[in-house]
Design a protein around this motif. Sequence first.
Motif, PDB file in Angstrom:
ATOM      1  N   LEU A  76       0.982  -1.111  -0.026  1.00  0.00           N
ATOM      2  CA  LEU A  76       0.041  -0.002  -0.031  1.00  0.00           C
ATOM      3  C   LEU A  76       0.743   1.304   0.102  1.00  0.00           C
ATOM      4  CD1 LEU A  76      -3.073   0.447   0.063  1.00  0.00           C
ATOM      5  CD2 LEU A  76      -2.779   1.017   2.563  1.00  0.00           C
ATOM      6  N   LEU A  77       1.863   1.242   0.773  1.00  0.00           N
ATOM      7  CA  LEU A  77       2.925   2.463   0.935  1.00  0.00           C
ATOM      8  C   LEU A  77       3.755   2.694  -0.386  1.00  0.00           C
ATOM      9  CD1 LEU A  77       4.520   2.246   4.650  1.00  0.00           C
ATOM     10  CD2 LEU A  77       3.132   4.179   3.289  1.00  0.00           C
ATOM     11  N   MET A  78       4.171   1.085  -0.891  1.00  0.00           N
ATOM     12  CA  MET A  78       5.163   1.470  -1.876  1.00  0.00           C
ATOM     13  C   MET A  78       4.339   1.816  -3.160  1.00  0.00           C
ATOM     14  SD  MET A  78       7.900  -1.463  -1.212  1.00  0.00           S
ATOM     15  CE  MET A  78       8.957  -1.049  -2.503  1.00  0.00           C
ATOM     16  N   THR A  79       3.167   1.181  -3.715  1.00  0.00           N
ATOM     17  CA  THR A  79       2.511   1.640  -4.885  1.00  0.00           C
ATOM     18  C   THR A  79       2.070   2.931  -4.700  1.00  0.00           C
ATOM     19  OG1 THR A  79       0.530   0.686  -3.766  1.00  0.00           O
ATOM     20  CG2 THR A  79       1.651  -0.948  -5.192  1.00  0.00           C
ATOM     21  N   GLY A  80       1.637   3.497  -3.490  1.00  0.00           N
ATOM     22  CA  GLY A  80       1.307   4.915  -3.304  1.00  0.00           C
ATOM     23  C   GLY A  80       2.394   5.656  -3.828  1.00  0.00           C
ATOM     24  N   MET A  81       3.456   5.522  -3.270  1.00  0.00           N
ATOM     25  CA  MET A  81       4.721   6.176  -3.386  1.00  0.00           C
ATOM     26  C   MET A  81       5.252   6.386  -4.663  1.00  0.00           C
ATOM     27  SD  MET A  81       6.760   5.312   0.290  1.00  0.00           S
ATOM     28  CE  MET A  81       7.992   6.349   0.186  1.00  0.00           C
ATOM     29  N   ALA A  82       5.180   5.064  -5.340  1.00  0.00           N
ATOM     30  CA  ALA A  82       5.750   4.937  -6.576  1.00  0.00           C
ATOM     31  C   ALA A  82       4.453   5.796  -7.740  1.00  0.00           C
ATOM     32  CB  ALA A  82       5.679   3.473  -7.283  1.00  0.00           C
ATOM     33  N   LEU A  83       3.294   5.760  -7.221  1.00  0.00           N
ATOM     34  CA  LEU A  83       2.385   6.728  -8.248  1.00  0.00           C
ATOM     35  C   LEU A  83       2.785   7.884  -7.997  1.00  0.00           C
ATOM     36  CD1 LEU A  83      -0.041   6.640  -9.986  1.00  0.00           C
ATOM     37  CD2 LEU A  83      -1.603   6.559  -7.819  1.00  0.00           C
ATOM     38  N   ALA A  84       3.114   8.600  -6.584  1.00  0.00           N
ATOM     39  CA  ALA A  84       3.527   9.994  -6.431  1.00  0.00           C
ATOM     40  C   ALA A  84       4.669  10.246  -7.054  1.00  0.00           C
ATOM     41  CB  ALA A  84       3.269  10.156  -5.073  1.00  0.00           C
ATOM     42  N   SER A  85       5.584   9.543  -7.470  1.00  0.00           N
ATOM     43  CA  SER A  85       6.715   9.976  -8.155  1.00  0.00           C
ATOM     44  C   SER A  85       6.610   9.952  -9.601  1.00  0.00           C
ATOM     45  CB  SER A  85       7.800   8.744  -7.896  1.00  0.00           C
ATOM     46  OG  SER A  85       7.635   7.465  -8.230  1.00  0.00           O
ATOM     47  N   VAL A  86       5.489   9.670 -10.279  1.00  0.00           N
ATOM     48  CA  VAL A  86       5.404   9.927 -11.490  1.00  0.00           C
ATOM     49  C   VAL A  86       5.638  11.377 -11.846  1.00  0.00           C
ATOM     50  CG1 VAL A  86       3.680  10.095 -13.600  1.00  0.00           C
ATOM     51  CG2 VAL A  86       3.523   8.074 -12.032  1.00  0.00           C
ATOM     52  N   PRO A  87       6.441  11.595 -12.959  1.00  0.00           N
ATOM     53  CA  PRO A  87       6.766  12.844 -13.130  1.00  0.00           C
ATOM     54  C   PRO A  87       5.563  14.235 -13.337  1.00  0.00           C
ATOM     55  CG  PRO A  87       8.146  11.525 -14.447  1.00  0.00           C
ATOM     56  CD  PRO A  87       7.123  10.814 -13.925  1.00  0.00           C
ATOM     57  N   SER A  88       4.434  13.460 -14.049  1.00  0.00           N
ATOM     58  CA  SER A  88       3.398  14.301 -14.069  1.00  0.00           C
ATOM     59  C   SER A  88       2.614  14.715 -12.822  1.00  0.00           C
ATOM     60  CB  SER A  88       2.236  13.721 -15.120  1.00  0.00           C
ATOM     61  OG  SER A  88       1.970  12.507 -14.489  1.00  0.00           O
ATOM     62  N   VAL A  89       2.816  13.747 -12.030  1.00  0.00           N
ATOM     63  CA  VAL A  89       2.098  14.120 -10.668  1.00  0.00           C
ATOM     64  C   VAL A  89       2.726  15.002  -9.847  1.00  0.00           C
ATOM     65  CG1 VAL A  89       1.426  13.033  -8.392  1.00  0.00           C
ATOM     66  CG2 VAL A  89       1.089  11.910 -10.668  1.00  0.00           C
ATOM     67  N   GLN A  90       4.292  15.001 -10.248  1.00  0.00           N
ATOM     68  CA  GLN A  90       5.322  15.828  -9.171  1.00  0.00           C
ATOM     69  C   GLN A  90       5.068  17.314  -9.811  1.00  0.00           C
ATOM     70  OE1 GLN A  90       9.097  14.257  -9.430  1.00  0.00           O
ATOM     71  NE2 GLN A  90       8.963  12.905  -7.835  1.00  0.00           N
ATOM     72  N   ARG A  91       4.951  17.316 -11.389  1.00  0.00           N
ATOM     73  CA  ARG A  91       4.600  18.600 -11.795  1.00  0.00           C
ATOM     74  C   ARG A  91       3.437  19.335 -11.195  1.00  0.00           C
ATOM     75  NH1 ARG A  91       6.728  16.264 -16.504  1.00  0.00           N
ATOM     76  NH2 ARG A  91       4.685  15.705 -17.281  1.00  0.00           N
ATOM     77  N   ILE A  92       2.554  18.359 -11.119  1.00  0.00           N
ATOM     78  CA  ILE A  92       1.354  19.084 -10.455  1.00  0.00           C
ATOM     79  C   ILE A  92       1.427  19.683  -8.922  1.00  0.00           C
ATOM     80  CG2 ILE A  92      -1.138  18.532  -9.637  1.00  0.00           C
ATOM     81  CD1 ILE A  92      -1.358  16.649 -12.070  1.00  0.00           C
ATOM     82  N   LEU A  93       1.956  18.944  -8.170  1.00  0.00           N
ATOM     83  CA  LEU A  93       2.423  19.364  -6.760  1.00  0.00           C
ATOM     84  C   LEU A  93       3.297  20.496  -6.833  1.00  0.00           C
ATOM     85  CD1 LEU A  93       2.905  15.743  -5.101  1.00  0.00           C
ATOM     86  CD2 LEU A  93       1.054  17.220  -5.027  1.00  0.00           C
ATOM     87  N   GLU A  94       4.349  20.874  -7.842  1.00  0.00           N
ATOM     88  CA  GLU A  94       5.000  21.810  -7.831  1.00  0.00           C
ATOM     89  C   GLU A  94       4.172  23.020  -8.210  1.00  0.00           C
ATOM     90  OE1 GLU A  94       8.085  20.868 -10.689  1.00  0.00           O
ATOM     91  OE2 GLU A  94       9.125  19.303  -9.327  1.00  0.00           O
ATOM     92  N   LYS A  95       3.361  22.899  -9.288  1.00  0.00           N
ATOM     93  CA  LYS A  95       2.579  24.050  -9.372  1.00  0.00           C
ATOM     94  C   LYS A  95       1.627  24.608  -8.387  1.00  0.00           C
ATOM     95  CE  LYS A  95      -0.649  25.734 -13.553  1.00  0.00           C
ATOM     96  NZ  LYS A  95      -1.361  25.148 -14.428  1.00  0.00           N
ATOM     97  N   LEU A  96       1.091  23.550  -7.700  1.00  0.00           N
ATOM     98  CA  LEU A  96       0.299  23.816  -6.585  1.00  0.00           C
ATOM     99  C   LEU A  96       1.145  24.338  -5.632  1.00  0.00           C
ATOM    100  CD1 LEU A  96      -1.964  20.464  -5.984  1.00  0.00           C
ATOM    101  CD2 LEU A  96      -2.832  22.660  -6.225  1.00  0.00           C
ATOM    102  N   SER A  97       2.276  24.130  -5.196  1.00  0.00           N
ATOM    103  CA  SER A  97       3.057  24.739  -4.148  1.00  0.00           C
ATOM    104  C   SER A  97       3.073  26.213  -4.394  1.00  0.00           C
ATOM    105  CB  SER A  97       4.417  24.178  -4.172  1.00  0.00           C
ATOM    106  OG  SER A  97       5.211  24.072  -5.420  1.00  0.00           O
ATOM    107  N   SER A  98       3.306  26.625  -5.711  1.00  0.00           N
ATOM    108  CA  SER A  98       3.609  28.173  -6.020  1.00  0.00           C
ATOM    109  C   SER A  98       2.262  28.796  -5.530  1.00  0.00           C
ATOM    110  CB  SER A  98       3.769  28.290  -7.536  1.00  0.00           C
ATOM    111  OG  SER A  98       2.665  27.772  -8.165  1.00  0.00           O
ATOM    112  N   LYS A  99       1.282  28.186  -5.123  1.00  0.00           N
ATOM    113  CA  LYS A  99      -0.174  29.198  -4.726  1.00  0.00           C
ATOM    114  C   LYS A  99       0.240  29.772  -3.602  1.00  0.00           C
ATOM    115  CE  LYS A  99      -2.309  27.873  -8.393  1.00  0.00           C
ATOM    116  NZ  LYS A  99      -2.426  28.841  -9.685  1.00  0.00           N
ATOM    117  N   ALA A 100       0.990  29.268  -2.866  1.00  0.00           N
ATOM    118  CA  ALA A 100       1.386  29.919  -1.147  1.00  0.00           C
ATOM    119  C   ALA A 100       2.291  30.904  -1.442  1.00  0.00           C
ATOM    120  CB  ALA A 100       1.950  28.727  -0.245  1.00  0.00           C
ATOM    121  N   LYS A 101       1.853  32.175  -0.949  1.00  0.00           N
ATOM    122  CA  LYS A 101       2.591  33.351  -1.195  1.00  0.00           C
ATOM    123  C   LYS A 101       3.379  33.888   0.115  1.00  0.00           C
ATOM    124  CE  LYS A 101       1.677  33.756  -5.438  1.00  0.00           C
ATOM    125  NZ  LYS A 101       2.378  33.024  -6.562  1.00  0.00           N
ATOM    126  N   THR A 102       2.638  33.158   1.429  1.00  0.00           N
ATOM    127  CA  THR A 102       2.896  33.647   2.782  1.00  0.00           C
ATOM    128  C   THR A 102       3.425  32.519   3.493  1.00  0.00           C
ATOM    129  OG1 THR A 102       0.933  33.850   3.695  1.00  0.00           O
ATOM    130  CG2 THR A 102       1.670  35.856   2.510  1.00  0.00           C
TER     131      THR A 102
END
Length: 437
Positions: free
Chosen positions: A67-93
Motif C-alpha cells: 500500500l505504501l510502495m504503490t502509493g509512493m511509486a504513483l506519487a513519483s510519476v513526473p506528471s504528478v510531481q509537476r502538479i504538486l510543484e504548480k500547487l506549491s506556487s500558490k502559497a505566497k506567505t
Amino acid sequence: MLTRVADRFSKLVERYLPDAFVIAVLMTLFVFIAGFFMKPSEPVELFKSFGDGFWVYLAFTMQMVLLLMTGMALASVPSVQRILEKLSSKAKTANQAYVLTFLVSSAAYYINWGLAVVVGAIIAREVGKRNQNAHFPLLVAAAYAPTALYTAGLSSSIGLTVATKGHFLEEVAGVIPTSETIFHPGTIAILIALVITMPIFIVLMAPKKDIISYVPPEAPKQEAEQKEVLKTPAGKLERTPFLGIITGLIGLIYVIFEFVNGRDLDLNIINIAFLSLGLILHKSLVQYANAFKEAGSAISPIILQFPFYAGIIAVLGSSGLAESIINGMASIASKDTFDIFTYWAAGLVNILAPSGGGQWALQGPLQVPAGLQLGVDPAITAMAVGWGDAWTNLIQPFWALPILSLVGLHIRHIMGYCALLAIWVGIVTTILMFFVY
C-alpha cells in the motif's frame, strides 16, 4: 500564546525524544514488564507469545508495505510531481504555506496514505523552497498531521478490513459495507471539522523567530552518462511504455470487473488499482522499478519495526493487558458513550501497537461483542477504533518515518507540534462522536 507553548514544547521534545527504533524497543520492554505483573506465574508464555507474534502479521505487513510502495511509486510519476510543484506556487506567505501543505496532504491521505507519504514530502519541500519565512519543521508536521484523518479515507485499514468478505469477525459483525463506516455521515462530519480546524491550529503554532528554512540537500554527484541509450533488443524492451500500459490495463480491467460484480473497497483491490495506475503512468517498466526501489528505501524503518510491534500486540493479548484496558473503559460506558470510551481505549492501545489492522485484530474481538451487548452497531465500534488509531498516530512516530526520511528531518523535529495537535484532535473528535454516531 500558542506560539510560545509550541516553541517551548518543541524544544523540549527535540532534546529528550530518542530515535523511533529505540522507542519501539523501549515499548517492547515496557509491555513485557507490564505483562509480567499481569501474569507473574507465566513469564515463559510472554516470551513465546512475542516470538510467535513476531511473524503473525506477515501477510498484513506485506499488504501495508505494498500500500505504501504503490502509493509512493504513483506519487513519483513526473506528471504528478509537476502538479504538486504548480500547487506549491500558490502559497505566497508562511501561513498560506502551512495551510496549503496541510490541505494537499489531507487530500492525498483521503485517497491513500501510502500516496500521501510522498505527496506530503514533495509539497512540503516545494512549498519550503518558495517560502523561506516558513518554519520547515512545522511545514513537515503540517504534511504529516492528516494521518489523523486517514481512517475516514479510501485506504482506511479497519474500514476496508470489515468490508472484506471472510474477515475474522464476520461471524460476529458480518461484512460491513463502507457506506456504514468511511462514508457514514458521522464520519464525514468529523472529517470536515478536523480539516477546517487543524490548519488554523497549525497557523497559531507558527514561530515568529528562529525560523528554520528549507535547505535543499546537496545534489548527488552524477555518474558519467552513457554515450548512447542502449539500442539492444533488451534495452528497448526495458524502456518501452507498451508493457507497462498493457499490464496496467489488465489490472484496471480486473478492478472494474470486481466493482461491477459488487465488490467493496478493500486493501487488495486498492493495491492492485494503484499498482496498475503506476505501471500505466510511468514511462517504462525500468522507471517504475526504480521508483519502487526508492520507495523501499524510504519505508525500510517500517519493515524493521513492524515485527516488533506485532510482537507487542501478541504480548498485549496473551498477558491480558489490552483486555484490562479495553474492558476497564467498556465497563463504565453506556450505549451513548461506548464509542467515546472505545475511541480513548484505541488511542491508548495504538501508542503501544501502531497498526490499524493489527490493532483491530487485538481490539475488535473484545470491543465488538461488548458493544453488541449494549446495542451498539459494530460499524460504529469499528470507526471508533479507527479514529482512536489515527488520533495517536500523531504522537506515535512509527508512521512518520517514511516522510521524515524523504525530507531529511528527525522525528524530534516535528513531534512537539504533532503532540499539541493530538490534544486538539482528541478534544474535537470526542465531542463530535457523542453527537454524530
